[in-house]
Write a protein that holds these residues in place. Structure first.
Motif, PDB file in Angstrom:
ATOM      1  N   SER A 430      63.440  65.916   2.534  1.00  0.00           N
ATOM      2  CA  SER A 430      62.089  65.359   2.516  1.00  0.00           C
ATOM      3  C   SER A 430      62.142  63.850   2.303  1.00  0.00           C
ATOM      4  N   ILE A 431      61.150  63.165   2.843  1.00  0.00           N
ATOM      5  CA  ILE A 431      61.056  61.720   2.653  1.00  0.00           C
ATOM      6  C   ILE A 431      60.817  61.396   1.190  1.00  0.00           C
ATOM      7  N   ALA A 432      60.085  62.267   0.482  1.00  0.00           N
ATOM      8  CA  ALA A 432      59.795  62.009  -0.928  1.00  0.00           C
ATOM      9  C   ALA A 432      61.066  62.041  -1.767  1.00  0.00           C
ATOM     10  N   GLU A 433      61.898  63.055  -1.559  1.00  0.00           N
ATOM     11  CA  GLU A 433      63.097  63.158  -2.391  1.00  0.00           C
ATOM     12  C   GLU A 433      64.086  62.028  -2.111  1.00  0.00           C
ATOM     13  N   SER A 434      64.034  61.465  -0.907  1.00  0.00           N
ATOM     14  CA  SER A 434      64.975  60.390  -0.586  1.00  0.00           C
ATOM     15  C   SER A 434      64.658  59.089  -1.309  1.00  0.00           C
ATOM     16  N   VAL A 435      63.419  58.924  -1.787  1.00  0.00           N
ATOM     17  CA  VAL A 435      63.061  57.674  -2.473  1.00  0.00           C
ATOM     18  C   VAL A 435      62.805  57.890  -3.965  1.00  0.00           C
ATOM     19  N   ILE A 436      63.083  59.087  -4.481  1.00  0.00           N
ATOM     20  CA  ILE A 436      62.940  59.313  -5.931  1.00  0.00           C
ATOM     21  C   ILE A 436      63.850  58.385  -6.740  1.00  0.00           C
ATOM     22  N   PRO A 437      65.143  58.185  -6.360  1.00  0.00           N
ATOM     23  CA  PRO A 437      65.969  57.252  -7.144  1.00  0.00           C
ATOM     24  C   PRO A 437      65.379  55.848  -7.206  1.00  0.00           C
ATOM     25  N   MET A 438      64.766  55.374  -6.123  1.00  0.00           N
ATOM     26  CA  MET A 438      64.165  54.046  -6.137  1.00  0.00           C
ATOM     27  C   MET A 438      63.026  53.983  -7.153  1.00  0.00           C
ATOM     28  N   ARG A 512      65.433  44.069  -3.770  1.00  0.00           N
ATOM     29  CA  ARG A 512      66.470  44.777  -3.025  1.00  0.00           C
ATOM     30  C   ARG A 512      66.184  46.277  -2.978  1.00  0.00           C
ATOM     31  N   ILE A 513      65.736  46.817  -4.108  1.00  0.00           N
ATOM     32  CA  ILE A 513      65.401  48.246  -4.143  1.00  0.00           C
ATOM     33  C   ILE A 513      64.221  48.540  -3.227  1.00  0.00           C
ATOM     34  N   GLN A 514      63.247  47.620  -3.155  1.00  0.00           N
ATOM     35  CA  GLN A 514      62.097  47.822  -2.277  1.00  0.00           C
ATOM     36  C   GLN A 514      62.530  47.848  -0.812  1.00  0.00           C
ATOM     37  N   LYS A 515      63.489  46.976  -0.452  1.00  0.00           N
ATOM     38  CA  LYS A 515      63.994  46.983   0.923  1.00  0.00           C
ATOM     39  C   LYS A 515      64.720  48.296   1.213  1.00  0.00           C
ATOM     40  N   ASP A 516      65.480  48.766   0.236  1.00  0.00           N
ATOM     41  CA  ASP A 516      66.153  50.051   0.431  1.00  0.00           C
ATOM     42  C   ASP A 516      65.140  51.180   0.585  1.00  0.00           C
ATOM     43  N   THR A 517      64.054  51.101  -0.174  1.00  0.00           N
ATOM     44  CA  THR A 517      63.007  52.127  -0.073  1.00  0.00           C
ATOM     45  C   THR A 517      62.411  52.153   1.328  1.00  0.00           C
ATOM     46  N   THR A 524      63.348  48.806   8.609  1.00  0.00           N
ATOM     47  CA  THR A 524      64.539  47.988   8.429  1.00  0.00           C
ATOM     48  C   THR A 524      64.214  46.522   8.652  1.00  0.00           C
ATOM     49  N   THR A 525      65.219  45.682   8.536  1.00  0.00           N
ATOM     50  CA  THR A 525      64.995  44.237   8.702  1.00  0.00           C
ATOM     51  C   THR A 525      64.827  43.901  10.176  1.00  0.00           C
ATOM     52  N   PRO A 526      64.011  42.895  10.498  1.00  0.00           N
ATOM     53  CA  PRO A 526      63.770  42.552  11.906  1.00  0.00           C
ATOM     54  C   PRO A 526      65.016  42.067  12.630  1.00  0.00           C
ATOM     55  N   GLN A 527      66.038  41.620  11.899  1.00  0.00           N
ATOM     56  CA  GLN A 527      67.234  41.099  12.552  1.00  0.00           C
ATOM     57  C   GLN A 527      68.126  42.194  13.114  1.00  0.00           C
ATOM     58  N   ASP A 528      67.877  43.431  12.750  1.00  0.00           N
ATOM     59  CA  ASP A 528      68.704  44.520  13.264  1.00  0.00           C
ATOM     60  C   ASP A 528      68.518  44.636  14.773  1.00  0.00           C
ATOM     61  N   VAL A 529      69.627  44.742  15.502  1.00  0.00           N
ATOM     62  CA  VAL A 529      69.556  44.772  16.965  1.00  0.00           C
ATOM     63  C   VAL A 529      70.284  45.987  17.535  1.00  0.00           C
ATOM     64  N   PHE A 530      70.469  47.020  16.749  1.00  0.00           N
ATOM     65  CA  PHE A 530      71.118  48.229  17.271  1.00  0.00           C
ATOM     66  C   PHE A 530      70.106  48.995  18.105  1.00  0.00           C
ATOM     67  N   ASN A 531      69.833  48.457  19.285  1.00  0.00           N
ATOM     68  CA  ASN A 531      68.809  49.001  20.171  1.00  0.00           C
ATOM     69  C   ASN A 531      69.388  49.099  21.566  1.00  0.00           C
ATOM     70  N   PRO A 532      69.523  50.272  22.150  1.00  0.00           N
ATOM     71  CA  PRO A 532      70.115  50.387  23.494  1.00  0.00           C
ATOM     72  C   PRO A 532      69.395  49.551  24.536  1.00  0.00           C
ATOM     73  N   GLU A 533      68.069  49.432  24.419  1.00  0.00           N
ATOM     74  CA  GLU A 533      67.333  48.655  25.411  1.00  0.00           C
ATOM     75  C   GLU A 533      67.690  47.182  25.321  1.00  0.00           C
ATOM     76  N   VAL A 534      67.959  46.696  24.110  1.00  0.00           N
ATOM     77  CA  VAL A 534      68.317  45.289  23.946  1.00  0.00           C
ATOM     78  C   VAL A 534      69.762  45.059  24.350  1.00  0.00           C
ATOM     79  N   MET A 535      70.618  46.024  24.055  1.00  0.00           N
ATOM     80  CA  MET A 535      72.045  45.844  24.285  1.00  0.00           C
ATOM     81  C   MET A 535      72.446  46.042  25.739  1.00  0.00           C
ATOM     82  N   ALA A 536      71.617  46.720  26.542  1.00  0.00           N
ATOM     83  CA  ALA A 536      71.983  47.006  27.922  1.00  0.00           C
ATOM     84  C   ALA A 536      72.116  45.716  28.724  1.00  0.00           C
TER      85      ALA A 536
END
Length: 757
Positions: A430-438, A512-517, A524-536
C-alpha cells in the motif's frame, strides 16, 4: 447441481452423496477460515498501522507521545489523499467511466456496442461512479488491496393489466409479455362481444354473398348466448357447443368465423424482476484468500466475513428461518480477534467508535436476541462437489452451522484493485505503509523543534537538591522547599540558562525526508531523465517537449495498475447481466441499446447458443498525464472537423446527383467510427441521420427546380436561343427552305423569274 438454502447442517439429508460431500466441505471451510485468519494476521497488523497513521493517531513504539508532546507530523494522509485524487481522476477523465468492449470481428460490433451501452448505463447512471471509485481507490491506497463485490439487487415488480381482444390477440399479448421477461397469470376471461363486420367478411369470402342471410341467422343465434356473463370454463370458444348435430359444412364455417372474432375481456397479473447492480466494498481486514495466487480468478479459496446484528442479517437475507438462525448462528468472534480484524475495524473508526466489538452491543445471551452480533461468512471454494473428477466453484454463505445459501457458480463476483502490486503475490504494497517511516522520522524531528522552542520560551529555576523536600513534592504539596535558618534564596535558588542547541540540521533532514516521501508516490526530481521517449535517438524537439516527465510515467503506471481492477469490475457487471438475462429489467435495459429497439440482449442469446465473446478485452479511457481538459477540447475540435468534412462531401454528392441512402451509409461510416473512438456512442447526435439526408436531397431538388436564373444566366440563355434561331435560318437558306427561296421558286414556275442585277 448443488442448491441448499436456509437449513442447519445437522438437518441436511446426508444419505444423498452430494449432500454428504457438501457437509464434509463445510467442515473444511471452518478449519480454513480459522487458519487463514491467523495466516493473514501480519497483513492486518500492517493495514491497522496505516489506518492509525492516516488518522494521525498515536501508535505505540512509533508515534507515541514523548515528554508530554503528542504532535504527529502528517505524512501518510497527504500522500494517500493525493494518490487517491490522481488515480480517481485518471480512471474518470470527465466524471464518468468511459470504456468500450472490444468487438470480436465486424459481425460482433453491434453486440459489443450494446454490451458497452448497457454496462455504461449501470455504472454511470444507475450508480454514482465517483462515490464508488473514490472510496475503492482510497481503500486500495491506504491498505494493500481494495476489494469490491459486484452484487445484483433484484426487485420484484407486479403489474395488473386489463385488456380486450380475440383469443389470438390475447395469446399474442401473453407471448409479448414472456419476451419482455414478464410472467403472465390470467386471472379472469369473459366474453364481451363479437366483431360482426369481420365475421361477415370471412363468410363472404368462404361462402359467397348469396349465403349472407344464412350466416346472419347463425350469428344472431350466437349473440343470444352473450346476454349473461359466463365463467371462463363455461365460455371457452368450443365450436362444438354451437353446432347442432345435423349442422354440417356451412354452419361449421360460420361458427369458426364467430369463434375467431369473439372479443374477450381478460385481466392479467404480470410479474417480473427489475435489476440493479450495486458495488459492495469488502473491508480488507475481513478479506481472506491465498496470498500466493496473484489473480482473483485463479483463487482456489477466498471469501470474507461480515459481523452484523441478527436484525441486519434478516434485512440482507430475508428468507432466513429466524428461529433456526438464532440457535445455530456464530456469535463467537475469536477468529476475528486472532486476525486482529476487529482491531482494524476500530482503527478505521477510531474517532467515533467505542472499544467493544464494532458497536456498543454485547453478543452475550442477555442482550436483545436480534441485536446480538453474529459473524456471517461468504466463501468461494473450488471443490469436486458432484464427484465427477472436476473441481466446481461453490459459493457458500453461512453463520456457524446455519447454511444461508450453497450453490455452484461460474465466477467470483469480486474485483481486486492494487495500485502497487508485488510480483507473485495477491497482496501488494500500500502507498500508506510505504510512507509510514517518513511520518515517524518527521514526527520525531518536529517534536525536537517543539521541545526546544518550549524550553527556550519558558523560564525555569534550579534548586540545590538538599533544599528540596521530595516527599512533599511527591504528595503534591506546594511547599517543596526546606525553609530553615540555613536556607539562602540568593544561593540555593538560581535561574536555569536557556538551552542553546543547534537544530538547523533538522530542517535539511526534514526536506530530504519530504523528497523521499514524494518519491514514493512518483513525485521525483525534474532533473530525472530516465524516459524512453527522451532517450530515443532522432526524436524531434517538439516530441521531446511533449514527452512525459518521470513523475507522469510513474503516476500513469499507478493509474494503469488500478485500472486493471476497474476492468475486472466492468466485466463482472456484464457477466452478471448475462446471468440474469431473462429478467424484465435486463431485457428493458437491452431494448434501449438494441439497434432495432427489441428487448433482446444479444450476448445473452449468443451465450445460450454457446457462440459468444467473453468480453475480456476492455478499452478503458484513462486521463493519463492529467490532460483531461485539454483532451476534451481536442475532442470537440475533431468532432467539428468531422461535421464539416461530412457536410462538404454530402453537399458535393447531392449537387452531382450521386447521393443515395446506400451510398450515404458508406460515406458516413468512417466519420461515425471516428466519433465512436472519441466516446460518442450515438453518432446521430452530431452527424445527420439517414432521414435528415433524405430531406436534404429532396429539398435540394425542389430548390433547384424553383430557383430563378440570375440576370447573367438570363442573358446567356437568350443569347443561346438567338444563336439557335440563326443557325436554323442559315440551314433553311442553304436547303432552300426559307421564305425568300420559296418565293423565287414560285416566280420561276410562273414564268416570271426574279432578276438579280
Amino acid at each position: 447441481m448443488l442448491d441448499i438454502k436456509n437449513i442447519p447442517v445437522e438437518k441436511i439429508n446426508q444419505n444423498k452423496k452430494q449432500n454428504a460431500v457438501f457437509v464434509r466441505m463445510k467442515n473444511q471451510m471452518d478449519v480454513k477460515m480459522a487458519s487463514y485468519l491467523r495466516y493473514l494476521g501480519t497483513k492486518n497488523a500492517v493495514n491497522r498501522a496505516s489506518d492509525y497513521h492516516y488518522l494521525c493517531l498515536a501508535v505505540t513504539d512509533s508515534t507515541a507521545p514523548v515528554n508530554g508532546i503528542d504532535y504527529i507530523h502528517p505524512s501518510v494522509k497527504p500522500v494517500v489523499d493525493y494518490a487517491t485524487a490522481v488515480i480517481t481522476k485518471g480512471l474518470m477523465p470527465n466524471g464518468e467511466i468511459n470504456f468500450d468492449f472490444v468487438a470480436d470481428g465486424e459481425e460482433d460490433e453491434i453486440a459489443a456496442r450494446q454490451a458497452t451501452n448497457m454496462v455504461s448505463k449501470v455504472v454511470n447512471q444507475m450508480n454514482d461512479p465517483h462515490f464508488i471509485l473514490e472510496r475503492w481507490v482510497m481503500d486500495s491506497t491506504m491498505h494493500k488491496n481494495g476489494m469490491m463485490m459486484v452484487k445484483p439487487v433484484r426487485e420484484q415488480i407486479t403489474r395488473y393489466v386489463e385488456t380486450s381482444g380475440t383469443g389470438d390477440q390475447l395469446l399474442a399479448f401473453e407471448l409479448q409479455a414472456a419476451e419482455a421477461g414478464l410472467t403472465s397469470l390470467r386471472q379472469s376471461k369473459r366474453k364481451e362481444s363479437v366483431d360482426m363486420m369481420k365475421v361477415m367478411e370471412e363468410v363472404k369470402q368462404l361462402l359467397g354473398e348469396h349465403k349472407e342471410e344464412f350466416a346472419q341467422g347463425i350469428a344472431d343465434k350466437f349473440m343470444a348466448t352473450l346476454q349473461a356473463p359466463i365463467d371462463e370454463e363455461a365460455l371457452a370458444p368450443d365450436a362444438e357447443e354451437m353446432r347442432m348435430e345435423d349442422v354440417v359444412g356451412q354452419e361449421e364455417i360460420v361458427n369458426d368465423a364467430i369463434a375467431r372474432n369473439t372479443i374477450y375481456k381478460a385481466k392479467y397479473k404480470l410479474t417480473g424482476y427489475n435489476i440493479n447492480i450495486k458495488f459492495h466494498p469488502i473491508a480488507q481486514h475481513y478479506w481472506i484468500c491465498d496470498p500466493t495466487v496473484p489473480e482473483m480468478k485463479d483463487q482456489p479459496f477466498c471469501g470474507y466475513y461480515d459481523p452484523m446484528s441478527i436484525q441486519e442479517a434478516m434485512d440482507l437475507y430475508p428468507d432466513i428461518n429466524l428461529d433456526e438462525f438464532r440457535i445455530h448462528a456464530e456469535y463467537n468472534m475469536n477468529g476475528a480477534y486472532q486476525a486482529g480484524s476487529v482491531l482494524n475495524n476500530l482503527a478505521i473508526h477510531a474517532r467515533d467508535s467505542v472499544p467493544v466489538m464494532g458497536i456498543p452491543v454485547s453478543s452475550a445471551a442477555s442482550a436483545d436476541p436480534d441485536s446480538r452480533q453474529v459473524s456471517i461468512v461468504t466463501v468461494w471454494n473450488k471443490y469436486d462437489i458432484d464427484g465427477d473428477g472436476e473441481l466446481e466453484l461453490v459459493e457458500l454463505i453461512y453463520s456457524g452451522s446455519y447454511i444461508i445459501s450453497a450453490r455452484e457458480v461460474e465466477f467470483i463476483p469480486v474485483a481486486n484493485m492494487c495500485p502497487k502490486p508485488l510480483p507473485g503475490n495477491f497482496y501488494g504494497m500500500s502507498i500508506a505503509e510505504s510512507v509510514i517511516p517518513m511520518q515517524e522520522y518527521n514526527t520525531s524531528a518536529a517534536r525536537a523543534e517543539i521541545q526546544l522552542g518550549l524550553l527556550t520560551a519558558t523560564p525555569r529555576i534550579g534548586v540545590k537538591p538538599d533544599r528540596v523536600d521530595f516527599e512533599m513534592m511527591q504528595d503534591g504539596e506546594s511547599a517543596i522547599f526546606i525553609l530553615d535558618s540555613k536556607f539562602d534564596p540568593s544561593k540555593d535558588i538560581y535561574q536555569m540558562p536557556p538551552p542553546s542547541g543547534n537544530l538547523q540540521f533538522l530542517e535539511v533532514a526534514m526536506d530530504r525526508i519530504q523528497k523521499d516521501t514524494m518519491a514514493m508516490v512518483g513525485m521525483t526530481t525534474p532533473q530525472d531523465v530516465f524516459n524512453p521517449e527522451v532517450m530515443a535517438a532522432g526524436n524531434s524537439g517538439v516530441k521531446l517537449q511533449l514527452a512525459l516527465s518521470p513523475n507522469q510515467i510513474i503516476q500513469d503506471n499507478t493509474v494503469r495498475n488500478a485500472a486493471e481492477g476497474l476492468r475486472e469490475s466492468l466485466w463482472l457487471v456484464w457477466r452478471t447481466l448475462i446471468q440474469y438475462g431473462d429478467d424484465y429489467g435486463v431485457k428493458k435495459l437491452a431494448q434501449s441499446s438494441h439497434p432495432d429497439k427489441k428487448p433482446e440482449f444479444l450476448d445473452f442469446m449468443a451465450w445460450d447458443d454457446m457462440n459468444f465473446c467473453d468480453r475480456k478485452q476492455v478499452h478503458l479511457e484513462l486521463a493519463l498525464g492529467m490532460m483531461s481538459e485539454e483532451n476534451a477540447l481536442s475532442r470537440l475540435q475533431i468532432i467539428q472537423k468531422c461535421q464539416n468534412e461530412l457536410y462538404s462531401t454530402v453537399t458535393a454528392m447531392v449537387g452531382a446527383g450521386t447521393m443515395t441512402p446506400e451510398m450515404y451509409k458508406k460515406v458516413k461510416k468512417p466519420f461515425a467510427d471516428t466519433l465512436y473512438v472519441l466516446g460518442v456512442k450515438d453518432c446521430d447526435a452530431y452527424l445527420p441521420s439517414d432521414e435528415e439526408i433524405q430531406t436534404m436531397i429532396k429539398g435540394s431538388a425542389e430548390a433547384a427546380q424553383n430557383k430563378q436564373p440570375s440576370p447573367e444566366d438570363q442573358k446567356n440563355i437568350s443569347m443561346a436561343k438567338l444563336n439557335d434561331v440563326k443557325a436554323q435560318q442559315i440551314a433553311a437558306e442553304v436547303a432552300g427552305e426559307d421564305a425568300e427561296s420559296q418565293l423565287d421558286f414560285m416566280a420561276v414556275a410562273a414564268g416570271d423569274p426574279k432578276v438579280y442585277s
